[in-house]
Design an enzyme around this catalytic site. Structure first.
Site, PDB file in Angstrom:
ATOM      1  CG  HIS A 192      -0.627  -0.708   3.976  1.00  0.00           C
ATOM      2  ND1 HIS A 192      -1.241  -1.562   3.107  1.00  0.00           N
ATOM      3  CD2 HIS A 192      -1.317   0.457   3.899  1.00  0.00           C
ATOM      4  CE1 HIS A 192      -2.256  -0.944   2.519  1.00  0.00           C
ATOM      5  NE2 HIS A 192      -2.325   0.278   2.972  1.00  0.00           N
ATOM      6  CG  ASP A 235       0.039  -4.541   4.425  1.00  0.00           C
ATOM      7  OD1 ASP A 235      -0.924  -4.185   5.100  1.00  0.00           O
ATOM      8  OD2 ASP A 235       0.358  -4.057   3.322  1.00  0.00           O
TER       9      ASP A 235
HETATM   10  C1  XLS Z   1      -8.150   1.519   0.213  1.00  0.00           C
HETATM   11  C2  XLS Z   1      -6.953   1.818  -0.540  1.00  0.00           C
HETATM   12  C3  XLS Z   1      -5.675   1.251   0.048  1.00  0.00           C
HETATM   13  C4  XLS Z   1      -4.489   1.994  -0.491  1.00  0.00           C
HETATM   14  C5  XLS Z   1      -3.237   1.818   0.273  1.00  0.00           C
HETATM   15  O1  XLS Z   1      -9.272   1.643  -0.243  1.00  0.00           O
HETATM   16  O2  XLS Z   1      -7.138   1.426  -1.856  1.00  0.00           O
HETATM   17  O3  XLS Z   1      -5.594  -0.108  -0.182  1.00  0.00           O
HETATM   18  O4  XLS Z   1      -4.245   1.655  -1.823  1.00  0.00           O
HETATM   19  O5  XLS Z   1      -3.331   2.309   1.551  1.00  0.00           O
END
Ligand code: XLS
Ligand code: NI
Ligand code: NI
Length: 437
Positions: free
Chosen positions: A100, A103
């Site tokens: 993301h 991140d």
């Molecule tokens: C949350 C999601 C997230 C997505 C990416 O539950 O799994 O991690 O994969 O935004």
């Protein structure tokens, strides 16, 4: 600085190995059905869990020992973290990664500052990606952590939140393109609602449709040709997430004319939260032409939230690999370990154990799935179960030769249905186990 000095490059040592820092089944170049294992899986490491997971839970703070962290949320620290991340992926032998925007780089005080921070870190990600050959599977934007998104992003009651999210996704698309990403994912975040009384569901969903069209349009404008994904999840953080499951997502995409541009990124733990199995979600997406990518993890059946554990169940990975092979593979998607080590597994080396276990479990699942397919016994048994459709009245119905009137006539003559097919579920389970053990 080497972050994992005690960890060598992880190599394949075969099923008898007792070395915890080696693969017993994952052998990247080994051919299965004529294709190298690495191309069956396209394994990806999730930056958020692996590099940003602190081990914090609602009852206490983080526990993770991460010696490379300076403790400050600066661009310098972010860059250092990126270098460590690529060292990790390289030693593991993972060909892809996902992240993301927030991140990888700290959010600034203004949107402009956040863009600037992201650019500085992406420059290093690009450098590392080129140096190591480890590629971006998909990028995404975090549209759920900042308080501005308390009501959601594209589905917020606050139009400014929609606008901010648009600006963030615009930038994230540019960055994904810059890094040569194969895809871009929209996980719903807080797109959903908590209370029937205060929500205008129809209006919110229209906004989500509009938002995704803007993303498609902008991708065309900048020449980003990667695959778009929606990641279904039924609840958490909101009570009613709009992207509940594969069926709800596909219906949404078709309603808003987005079906040409999106596929699904199916996550195992999300499937179980929706009271489905992941193989159900994959098969549903596959048969409708929406099989895109997988967030591989697993939940804990006794806990019931998105625990994001690493997959270690070979029945699970066998079923996932069977579906992939049935639909001709998962590319340009992949298997992204959207999974985190437990709060008590606080040492850096645990990150290796976790990923090695997941990769080995998938490799074993692939071998089992390939053996099932080569043998063909299960396929024959399923075909036999439906054999009443291969001749006689069944074949005639399939060929469009009947209507309600002719079928009434047929049944008036025949009298009743003869129960001539046992489901044989227990036999099926036994046959499956022949390949497992
Ligand atoms: C949350 C999601 C997230 C997505 C990416 O539950 O799994 O991690 O994969 O935004
Ligand atoms: Ni996910
Ligand atoms: Ni999840």
């Amino acid at each position: 600085m080497a972050a994992f000095p005690e960890v060598p490059k992880i190599s394949y040592e075969g099923p008898d190995s007792r070395n915890p820092l080696a693969f017993r089944h994952y052998n990247a170049e080994e051919l299965v059905e004529g294709k190298p294992m690495k191309d069956h899986f396209r394994f990806s490491v999730a930056f958020w869990h692996t590099m940003r997971g602190t081990g914090a839970d609602p009852f206490g703070p983080g526990t993770m020992l991460r010696p490379w962290e300076s403790g400050q949320d600066t661009v310098e620290n972010a860059i250092q973290r990126v270098r460590v991340f690529f060292e990790f992926c390289q030693k593991l032998g993972a060909p892809f990664f996902c992240f993301h925007d927030r991140d990888v780089a700290p959010e600034g005080k203004t949107l402009a500052e956040s863009h600037k921070n992201l650019d500085a870190v992406v420059k290093v990600i690009k450098e590392e990606s080129q140096r190591t050959g480890i590629k971006l599977l998909w990028g995404t934007a975090n549209l759920f952590s900042n308080p501005r998104y308390m009501h959601g992003a594209a589905t917020s009651c606050n139009a400014d939140a929609f606008a901010f999210a648009a600006a963030q996704v615009k930038k994230a698309l540019e960055v994904t393109k810059e890094l040569g990403g194969s895809g871009y994912t929209f996980w719903g975040g807080r797109e959903g609602y908590q209370s029937f009384w205060n929500a205008d569901m129809n209006r919110e969903m229209d906004h989500l449709g509009k938002f995704l069209h803007m993303a498609v349009d902008y991708a065309k404008e900048i020449g980003f040709t990667g695959q778009f994904y929606i990641e279904p999840k039924p609840k958490e953080p909101t009570k009613h997430q709009y992207d509940f499951d594969a069926a709800a997502c596909i219906n949404f995409l078709r309603t808003y004319g987005l079906e040409k541009y999106f596929k699904l990124n199916i996550e195992s733990n999300h499937a179980t939260l929706a009271a489905h199995n992941v193989e159900h979600e994959l098969e549903y997406a596959g048969m409708q032409g929406f099989l895109g990518s997988v967030d591989a993890n697993t939940g804990d059946l006794l806990l019931g939230w998105d625990t994001d554990q690493f997959p270690t169940d070979v029945y699970l990975t066998t079923k996932i690999m069977l579906v992939f092979m049935k639909y001709g593979g998962i590319a340009p998607g992949g298997i992204n370990f959207d999974a985190k080590v437990r709060r008590e597994s606080f040492e850096p080396v645990d990150l290796f154990y976790a990923h090695i276990g997941g990769m080995d479990c998938f490799a074993k699942g692939l071998k089992i799935a390939a053996a099932m397919r080569a043998d063909g016994e299960l396929e024959r048994m399923v075909k036999e179960r439906y054999s009443s459709w291969d001749a006689g009245i069944g074949a005639e119905i399939d060929a469009g030769k009947h209507d309600f009137k002719s079928l009434e006539k047929y049944m008036l003559q025949k009298g009743d249905v003869t129960p001539n097919k046992s489901g044989r579920q227990e036999l099926f389970e036994n046959v499956v186990n022949r390949y497992i053990f």
